[in-house]
Scaffold this active site. Sequence first.
Site, PDB file in Angstrom:
ATOM      1  N   ALA A  38       6.665  37.676  13.039  1.00  0.00           N
ATOM      2  CA  ALA A  38       6.686  37.287  11.642  1.00  0.00           C
ATOM      3  C   ALA A  38       5.904  36.091  10.791  1.00  0.00           C
ATOM      4  O   ALA A  38       5.184  36.169  10.121  1.00  0.00           O
ATOM      5  CB  ALA A  38       8.140  37.662  11.948  1.00  0.00           C
ATOM      6  N   TYR A  39       6.056  35.259  11.092  1.00  0.00           N
ATOM      7  CA  TYR A  39       5.702  33.466  11.086  1.00  0.00           C
ATOM      8  C   TYR A  39       4.420  34.295  10.417  1.00  0.00           C
ATOM      9  O   TYR A  39       3.346  33.629   9.456  1.00  0.00           O
ATOM     10  CB  TYR A  39       5.967  32.511  11.702  1.00  0.00           C
ATOM     11  CG  TYR A  39       5.917  31.350  10.832  1.00  0.00           C
ATOM     12  CD1 TYR A  39       6.447  30.788  10.722  1.00  0.00           C
ATOM     13  CD2 TYR A  39       4.753  30.430  11.759  1.00  0.00           C
ATOM     14  CE1 TYR A  39       6.232  29.469   9.662  1.00  0.00           C
ATOM     15  CE2 TYR A  39       4.609  29.528  11.596  1.00  0.00           C
ATOM     16  CZ  TYR A  39       5.363  28.653  10.076  1.00  0.00           C
ATOM     17  OH  TYR A  39       4.952  27.612   9.608  1.00  0.00           O
ATOM     18  N   SER A  40       3.846  34.365  11.600  1.00  0.00           N
ATOM     19  CA  SER A  40       2.065  34.117  11.548  1.00  0.00           C
ATOM     20  C   SER A  40       1.917  35.100  10.764  1.00  0.00           C
ATOM     21  O   SER A  40       0.597  34.880  10.007  1.00  0.00           O
ATOM     22  CB  SER A  40       1.198  34.277  12.796  1.00  0.00           C
ATOM     23  OG  SER A  40       1.917  33.154  14.092  1.00  0.00           O
ATOM     24  N   SER A  67       3.380  36.027   8.447  1.00  0.00           N
ATOM     25  CA  SER A  67       3.196  35.679   6.770  1.00  0.00           C
ATOM     26  C   SER A  67       2.689  34.557   6.484  1.00  0.00           C
ATOM     27  O   SER A  67       2.098  34.950   5.337  1.00  0.00           O
ATOM     28  CB  SER A  67       5.146  34.962   6.049  1.00  0.00           C
ATOM     29  OG  SER A  67       5.100  34.415   7.196  1.00  0.00           O
ATOM     30  N   LYS A  68       2.304  33.455   7.099  1.00  0.00           N
ATOM     31  CA  LYS A  68       1.399  32.383   6.943  1.00  0.00           C
ATOM     32  C   LYS A  68      -0.184  33.045   6.523  1.00  0.00           C
ATOM     33  O   LYS A  68      -1.166  32.013   5.952  1.00  0.00           O
ATOM     34  CB  LYS A  68       1.083  31.749   7.769  1.00  0.00           C
ATOM     35  CG  LYS A  68       2.961  31.052   8.479  1.00  0.00           C
ATOM     36  CD  LYS A  68       3.227  30.213   6.023  1.00  0.00           C
ATOM     37  CE  LYS A  68       4.523  28.880   6.662  1.00  0.00           C
ATOM     38  NZ  LYS A  68       5.116  28.680   5.888  1.00  0.00           N
TER      39      LYS A  68
END
Length: 248
Positions: free
Chosen positions: A154-156, A158-159
């Site tokens: 999710a972090y990857s 989103s970024k």
Amino acid sequence: MQFQDRFRGRTAIVTGGASGIGLDVATRLVTEGARVSLWDMDAAALDKARTASGAADAQILDIADDAQVARAMEGSLAALGKLDVMVCSAGITGPNTTVRDYPVEAWRRVIDVNLNGLFLCNRAAVPAMEKSGYGRIVNIASVAGKEGNPNASAYSASKAAVIGLTKSLGKELAKSQIRVNCVTPAAVRTAIFDQMTEEHIAFMLSKIPAGRFGQIAEVTALVCWLASEECSFSTGAVFDVSGGRATY
């Protein structure tokens, strides 16, 4: 190194301004002459950060909520008079787990804060900057958005989306005097590490050829250049602070 009066007469909003990179950026902007409004959802930390940084204003909000972003922008413009710089530093990591086991609600919250919230802040900043005919938007992405970290989907994702949004908005505004860029740091030891497992932290360190984590001040230095008048021809661009990790 600081530059006296680099931001004299300029105004800025910094999201995630109560801690970490956001607070350091806000403090340097104030030191170099800007009047700054801090945005954060942590009321207690925000109050301390306003005092510590010398910020002129502070707004408590959840950036993932459109109505709250609109209200905060109205409040900041009332306090500052105009908007020259928007630094979007607010973000969360989410859990460290595989895609197959990733909690759906956790996924949605990471995307809501890191992508949708940043979109709402960029969207709100543009009309204010167009009104005065000048602006600098700096979005904090991550090298994870370029390479994709395992157990951080999710972090990857989103970024990566922040990078795409930055490129799109930069092109939309390229013929104006508004510049839109993003920074992709490798891991920098801030309070966000508290949201990660030790195994994931060790993995991130192992990927950095320099053999150390970045320092907040190193990211701040680049952000402040991108927020300055000197950044006049770069837009829709991605700037690494990765200790050699980034390969493109």
